[in-house]
Design an enzyme around this catalytic site. Structure first.
Site, PDB file in Angstrom:
ATOM      1  N   GLY A 135       0.792  -1.226   0.000  1.00 53.04           N
ATOM      2  CA  GLY A 135       0.000   0.000   0.000  1.00 53.04           C
ATOM      3  C   GLY A 135       0.821   1.271   0.000  1.00 53.04           C
TER       4      GLY A 135
ATOM      5  N   HIS B  69       9.338   7.377  -1.002  1.00 55.42           N
ATOM      6  CA  HIS B  69      10.422   7.842  -0.116  1.00 55.42           C
ATOM      7  C   HIS B  69      10.130   7.193   1.223  1.00 55.42           C
ATOM      8  CE1 HIS B  69      13.118  11.369   1.385  1.00 55.42           C
ATOM      9  NE2 HIS B  69      12.856  10.589   2.444  1.00 55.42           N
TER      10      HIS B  69
ATOM     11  N   HIS C 144       9.131   5.991   4.589  1.00 47.73           N
ATOM     12  CA  HIS C 144       8.512   6.715   5.706  1.00 47.73           C
ATOM     13  C   HIS C 144       7.790   5.728   6.600  1.00 47.73           C
ATOM     14  CE1 HIS C 144       5.619   6.547   2.393  1.00 47.73           C
ATOM     15  NE2 HIS C 144       4.658   6.511   3.297  1.00 47.73           N
TER      16      HIS C 144
ATOM     17  N   THR D  61       2.326   4.521  -1.344  1.00 46.95           N
ATOM     18  CA  THR D  61       1.946   5.447  -2.414  1.00 46.95           C
ATOM     19  C   THR D  61       2.976   6.541  -2.651  1.00 46.95           C
ATOM     20  OG1 THR D  61       0.679   6.852  -0.888  1.00 46.95           O
ATOM     21  CG2 THR D  61      -0.526   5.066  -1.997  1.00 46.95           C
TER      22      THR D  61
HETATM   23  P1  AMP Z   1       1.955   5.509   2.000  1.00 49.89           P
HETATM   24  O1  AMP Z   1       0.618   5.302   1.342  1.00 49.89           O
HETATM   25  O2  AMP Z   1       2.280   4.531   3.063  1.00 49.89           O
HETATM   26  O3  AMP Z   1       3.041   5.666   0.951  1.00 49.89           O
HETATM   27  O4  AMP Z   1       1.835   6.885   2.778  1.00 49.89           O
HETATM   28  C1  AMP Z   1       1.875   8.119   2.130  1.00 49.89           C
HETATM   29  C2  AMP Z   1       1.223   9.095   3.060  1.00 49.89           C
HETATM   30  O5  AMP Z   1       1.602  10.396   2.654  1.00 49.89           O
HETATM   31  C3  AMP Z   1      -0.307   9.061   3.046  1.00 49.89           C
HETATM   32  O6  AMP Z   1      -0.785   8.769   4.354  1.00 49.89           O
HETATM   33  C4  AMP Z   1      -0.696  10.463   2.597  1.00 49.89           C
HETATM   34  O7  AMP Z   1      -1.838  10.945   3.254  1.00 49.89           O
HETATM   35  C5  AMP Z   1       0.548  11.263   2.927  1.00 49.89           C
HETATM   36  N1  AMP Z   1       0.763  12.454   2.128  1.00 49.89           N
HETATM   37  C6  AMP Z   1       0.617  12.591   0.793  1.00 49.89           C
HETATM   38  N2  AMP Z   1       0.927  13.843   0.415  1.00 49.89           N
HETATM   39  C7  AMP Z   1       1.287  14.509   1.549  1.00 49.89           C
HETATM   40  C8  AMP Z   1       1.703  15.844   1.819  1.00 49.89           C
HETATM   41  N3  AMP Z   1       1.825  16.772   0.863  1.00 49.89           N
HETATM   42  N4  AMP Z   1       1.965  16.185   3.101  1.00 49.89           N
HETATM   43  C9  AMP Z   1       1.827  15.275   4.088  1.00 49.89           C
HETATM   44  N5  AMP Z   1       1.438  14.005   3.894  1.00 49.89           N
HETATM   45  C10 AMP Z   1       1.173  13.627   2.640  1.00 49.89           C
HETATM   46 ZN    ZN Z   2      12.632  11.609  -1.537  1.00 50.91          ZN
END
Ligand code: AMP
Ligand code: ZN
Length: 111
Positions: free
Chosen positions: A90, A95, A97, A92
């Site tokens: 999952g 990078h 995190h 998205t």
């Molecule tokens: P993942 O789906 O595990 O890759 O988590 C990506 C996360 O980044 C999701 O929970 C999004 O809501 C969050 N996200 C996407 N764009 C931003 C943004 N500009 N600032 C902060 N969080 C973001």
């Molecule tokens: Zn990066």
């Protein structure tokens, strides 16, 4: 623009949203929070995900998440730290995190 959303956040004008920072790690609030506390913890250096980051880097992220949980006052009530990896995981944003989630009772399995 680096081509990576999170690198852009760390180097750009949205740095004001950063809630934790040290030499290697930064953290900011998730834009679409899934819990009362939803913070993203990541290395400042770009790694695509868990598969290409050194263990030391992942460990630093988890340690930072633990400290942020304490600062947010959810260390005793409990919290979840999760890294989604790849499409089935999952992920998205490419990078590495870790999500720090807390302030409510988490469900399991996560779905
Ligand atoms: P993942 O789906 O595990 O890759 O988590 C990506 C996360 O980044 C999701 O929970 C999004 O809501 C969050 N996200 C996407 N764009 C931003 C943004 N500009 N600032 C902060 N969080 C973001
Ligand atoms: Zn990066």
């Amino acid at each position: 623009m680096s081509g990576c959303l999170f690198c852009d956040i760390l180097s750009g004008d949205k740095r004001s949203g950063i809630v934790y920072e040290d030499e290697h790690i930064a953290a900011f609030e998730d834009i679409n929070p899934q819990a009362p506390v939803h913070v993203l913890v990541l290395p400042k250096r770009h790694y695509t995900g868990l598969n290409d980051a050194p263990a030391e880097t992942s460990g630093r992220c988890i340690e930072a998440a633990r400290r942020i949980a304490s600062e947010k006052g959810i260390d005793n009530s409990g919290y979840r730290v999760v890294a989604n990896c790849g499409s089935d995981g999952g992920q998205t944003v490419g990078h590495l995190h870790f999500h720090l989630l807390g302030g409510r009772r988490m469900k399991w399995p996560p779905g």
